[in-house]
Design a protein around this motif. Structure first.
Motif, short mmCIF file in Angstrom:
data_model
loop_
_atom_site.label_atom_id
_atom_site.label_comp_id
_atom_site.label_asym_id
_atom_site.label_seq_id
_atom_site.Cartn_x
_atom_site.Cartn_y
_atom_site.Cartn_z
N GLY A 441 -43.49 7.24 -125.49
CA GLY A 441 -42.53 7.92 -124.62
C GLY A 441 -43.12 8.55 -123.39
N ILE A 442 -44.37 8.22 -123.05
CA ILE A 442 -45.06 8.78 -121.88
C ILE A 442 -45.48 7.64 -120.97
N ILE A 443 -45.25 7.79 -119.66
CA ILE A 443 -45.66 6.83 -118.64
C ILE A 443 -46.78 7.44 -117.82
N VAL A 444 -47.84 6.67 -117.60
CA VAL A 444 -48.96 7.09 -116.75
C VAL A 444 -49.14 6.05 -115.67
N SER A 445 -49.23 6.49 -114.42
CA SER A 445 -49.37 5.58 -113.28
C SER A 445 -50.60 5.95 -112.48
N GLY A 446 -51.21 4.95 -111.81
CA GLY A 446 -52.37 5.17 -110.94
C GLY A 446 -52.15 4.49 -109.61
N SER A 447 -52.67 5.10 -108.52
CA SER A 447 -52.36 4.63 -107.18
C SER A 447 -53.60 4.63 -106.30
N ARG A 448 -53.42 4.01 -105.15
CA ARG A 448 -54.48 4.02 -104.13
C ARG A 448 -54.62 5.41 -103.49
N ASP A 449 -53.69 6.27 -103.76
CA ASP A 449 -53.78 7.61 -103.17
C ASP A 449 -54.70 8.53 -103.95
N ARG A 450 -55.50 7.96 -104.90
CA ARG A 450 -56.52 8.68 -105.68
C ARG A 450 -55.89 9.70 -106.64
N VAL A 454 -48.38 11.59 -114.78
CA VAL A 454 -47.77 11.43 -116.10
C VAL A 454 -46.27 11.67 -115.96
N TRP A 455 -45.46 10.72 -116.55
CA TRP A 455 -44.01 10.78 -116.44
C TRP A 455 -43.39 10.61 -117.82
N PRO A 456 -42.20 11.22 -118.05
CA PRO A 456 -41.51 11.01 -119.32
C PRO A 456 -40.63 9.76 -119.25
N LEU A 457 -40.42 9.14 -120.42
CA LEU A 457 -39.53 7.98 -120.51
C LEU A 457 -38.11 8.37 -120.93
N ALA A 458 -37.92 9.58 -121.31
CA ALA A 458 -36.59 10.02 -121.75
C ALA A 458 -35.59 9.86 -120.61
N SER A 459 -34.39 9.39 -120.96
CA SER A 459 -33.39 9.08 -119.95
C SER A 459 -32.97 10.31 -119.14
N GLY A 460 -32.96 11.48 -119.75
CA GLY A 460 -32.54 12.66 -119.01
C GLY A 460 -33.59 13.23 -118.10
N ARG A 461 -34.81 12.77 -118.18
CA ARG A 461 -35.90 13.37 -117.40
C ARG A 461 -36.65 12.33 -116.56
N LEU A 462 -36.02 11.21 -116.30
CA LEU A 462 -36.67 10.17 -115.52
C LEU A 462 -36.95 10.67 -114.10
N GLY A 463 -38.17 10.39 -113.63
CA GLY A 463 -38.55 10.79 -112.28
C GLY A 463 -39.17 12.16 -112.19
N GLN A 464 -39.28 12.89 -113.30
CA GLN A 464 -39.90 14.21 -113.28
C GLN A 464 -41.38 14.09 -113.63
N CYS A 465 -42.25 14.45 -112.72
CA CYS A 465 -43.70 14.36 -112.94
C CYS A 465 -44.14 15.49 -113.86
N LEU A 466 -44.77 15.15 -114.95
CA LEU A 466 -45.26 16.12 -115.91
C LEU A 466 -46.64 16.63 -115.57
N HIS A 467 -47.46 15.76 -114.98
CA HIS A 467 -48.84 16.19 -114.71
C HIS A 467 -49.44 15.25 -113.66
N THR A 468 -50.28 15.83 -112.79
CA THR A 468 -50.98 15.06 -111.76
C THR A 468 -52.47 15.25 -111.92
N ILE A 469 -53.22 14.12 -111.92
CA ILE A 469 -54.67 14.13 -112.11
C ILE A 469 -55.30 13.62 -110.81
N GLN A 470 -56.14 14.45 -110.22
CA GLN A 470 -56.84 14.07 -109.01
C GLN A 470 -58.13 13.34 -109.38
N THR A 471 -58.41 12.23 -108.68
CA THR A 471 -59.62 11.44 -108.91
C THR A 471 -60.41 11.34 -107.63
N GLU A 472 -61.66 10.86 -107.76
CA GLU A 472 -62.55 10.74 -106.62
C GLU A 472 -62.39 9.42 -105.88
#
Length: 618
Positions: A441-450, A454-472
């Motif tokens: 039930g958890i979605i994790v995405s990675g991007s070129r923006d470093r 973390v996102w929820p899969l629950a239908s009522g909370r789609l699009g709400q970012c749960l956590h952001t991880i900064q990388t180098e």
């Protein structure tokens, strides 16, 4: 014994038997005896009735038909010379030496025709045919069945010529009349044609000949070749049904076979694959017994891509283990058949996933679902579904909980329900989303923006970012641990050169994972041993970037290279590459962007097509 005759005419030919004075035809008179005796047998009138002992009388109303009963030949007169004379005459016969030679030549000519396969009984030709083979029949059989193959004394004479005997031997043949001979010839002809047709069918010659028509009594018409094929198919079905029946243990044989099955399982469990295969050829019961999954499980766990994980979990319990072991030998030896499943005109960077008998593959900004055909090496041309929603190409997607979670070059994440038209997309990153994963039930995405989010899969909370991880650096690949801890556990490796990005990563267990990337290595990590150094690594021989990898969870490892579409198979118990399959040529050189495999097939997605390697039917 004496021969007797009743009639004044023979077979309607006047002059053959005239005025009651018995005068045989010239052919009979001209044949000499083996000892050169002049004269012939004495013929006397016979009583007008028929008995089983050979007494024959003409049938009612057939005054013009002659009947002849022949007994053993009389002993020749001492001192007589020349041919056979007519009975009742004391003078010399008509059969002189020149006429005898003529008759012998006629006999040889008739035998030559019979050798050519004509198989006909011609009156006056000195031959007797029995259908297609041209073999003589006993006179008793002809008299009982009423076939009447020859007319007059020429039949007996023909047989005498065939056997090289005397006139008396030829006269022993019992013949009926021209009417019987005509019917017999037709019947023999029909029987001969029927035998020829039978020969065509039995030898399997594919001829379009129709069955022969029976022209006489007893003639038979044989079926076409299609009837024979149907009979063969029926026999094959009966044999298969017999094979499906449970085989009983042989009553007689070695004492080993009379042991309890539990002991036999224990003994046979020490045999290798070759020994079990030879044992299955002994009898049907042993073939069934040695097909038991318990005997092959140990061998399968040591084989490549047999459906067993390293911990012994069977991922394909519905498929017999013995069949999987057979196919695994093709993986070990590199025996496969290459094919193309899909093609597209423009260069793509496709990604794909397998689920059951369906294949999901991205093309541009769409995701298409196809169904495999039963062979697994081809697809139904019409897709099961098309999932859209991105403005740019789909970079990556996963299947989870009957949903498709996709990452696009437009910086958005799309969520599609597989069995409905429900689709949701929302902005996730500033730049393109390179990778995505979903578990629990958890979605994790990675991007070129470093960043990784973390996102929820629950239908009522789609699009709400749960956590952001900064990388180098830019994030190229993501995998969620089976532990679902939700926190940073460790950093893997410390000796990577700059720019050596990881393009694919996957977990095998909560503590082990595999990775590959720009540095041309496949690395195996065990977090229980060390997080800073890998446990084992395999180097790409041609120093090519490794775009993707896939494992069976046990011994097999497959990688996709950046040049010439090279797919490599590795045995993780060895350092060297096991097999390499280049799927493109120089003008169409393409990386392998994604690959997946089952126990029977391997699928590789390239720039212009989707390839398959069939290891089940190499």
């Amino acid at each position: 014994m004496n021969a007797r005759c009743v009639s004044g005419t023979h077979s309607g030919r006047p002059g053959a038997w005239e005025g009651g004075a018995l005068r045989p035809p010239p052919a009979l008179r001209s044949r000499s005896t083996a000892s050169g005796v002049r004269g012939g047998p004495r013929l006397r009138p016979a009583p007008p009735h028929v008995t089983r002992s050979g007494m024959v009388s003409p049938p009612p109303g057939a005054a013009a038909r002659a009947w002849l009963r022949v007994g053993p030949a009389p002993r020749p007169l001492m001192g007589s010379q020349g041919g056979v004379g007519p009975p009742g005459n004391g003078g010399p016969g008509e059969g002189e030496s020149g006429e005898t030679r003529k008759l012998q030549e006629e006999g040889r000519a008739a035998r030559g025709k019979r050798r050519k396969g004509k198989g006909k009984a011609g009156a006056g030709q000195g031959g007797k045919g029995n259908g297609a083979e041209g073999k003589p029949e006993p006179p008793q059989a002809k008299e009982e069945t009423g076939m009447g193959a020859e007319a007059g004394p020429s039949a007996g004479l023909g047989k005498a010529r065939e056997r090289g005997g005397s006139v008396e031997e030829g006269a022993r043949r019992l013949v009926r009349g021209d009417e019987g001979s005509a019917g017999a010839r037709k019947e023999a002809k029909g029987r001969g044609e029927g035998k020829k047709e039978e020969w065509r069918v039995r030898t399997g010659r594919r001829e379009s000949a129709r069955p022969a028509r029976a022209q006489g009594r007893g003639g038979q018409a044989w079926g076409r070749l299609a009837g024979t094929r149907a009979a063969m198919a029926t026999a094959a079905e009966e044999e298969a049904a017999a094979a499906r029946e449970p085989a009983c243990r042989p009553a007689a044989g070695p004492a080993l076979l009379r042991l309890p099955e539990e002991l036999l399982l224990l003994i046979f469990s020490y045999l290798d694959m070759q020994a079990l295969g030879r044992l299955a050829q002994v009898c049907r019961w042993l073939r069934r017994f040695t097909s038991c999954d318990l005997l092959w499980r140990r061998i399968a766990r040591a084989s490549l891509n047999s459906g067993f994980t390293r911990l012994g979990t069977d991922l394909m319990a519905s498929v017999p283990v013995k069949e999987r072991v057979k196919i695994s030998q093709n993986w070990r030896l590199g025996r496969c058949r290459e094919g193309i499943l899909l093609k597209w005109r423009c260069s793509q960077m496709p990604w794909m996933q397998l689920e059951g008998d369906s294949l999901y593959i991205s093309q541009a900004n769409f995701i298409l679902a196809y169904q495999f055909r039963p062979d697994g090496a081809s697809l139904n041309r019409r897709p099961l579904g098309v999932f859209a929603g991105h403005d740019e190409d789909v970079c990556h997607f996963v299947l989870a909980n009957s949903h498709i979670i996709s990452a696009g070059g437009d910086g958005k994440i799309g969520i599609h329900k597989i069995h409905s038209t429900f689709t949701v997309k929302y902005s996730a990153h500033v730049q393109e989303v390179n990778c995505v994963d979903c578990k629990g039930g958890i979605i994790v995405s990675g991007s070129r923006d470093r960043t990784a989010k973390v996102w929820p899969l629950a239908s009522g909370r789609l699009g709400q970012c749960l956590h952001t991880i900064q990388t180098e650096d830019r994030v190229w690949s993501i995998a969620i641990s089976p532990l679902l801890s939700g926190q940073l556990m460790t950093h893997l490796g410390s000796d990577f050169p700059p720019g050596a990005g990881v393009l694919d990563v996957m977990y095998e267990s909560p503590s082990t994972l595999l990775s590959c990337g720009y540095d041309t290595y496949v690395r195996y990590w065990d977090l229980r041993a060390s997080a800073r150094k890998c446990v084992m690594e395999w180097e790409e021989p041609h120093d090519s970037t490794l775009y993707c990898l896939q494992t069976d969870g046990n011994h097999l490892l497959a990688t996709g290279s950046s040049y010439y579409g090279v797919v490599r198979l590795w045995d993780r118990r060895q350092r060297a590459c096991l097999h390499a399959f280049p799927l493109t040529s120089t003008p169409l050189s393409s990386p392998v962007y994604c690959l997946r495999f089952t126990t029977r097939h391997l699928y590789a997605a390239l720039s212009y097509n989707l390839r398959v390697l069939d290891f089940q039917n190499p």
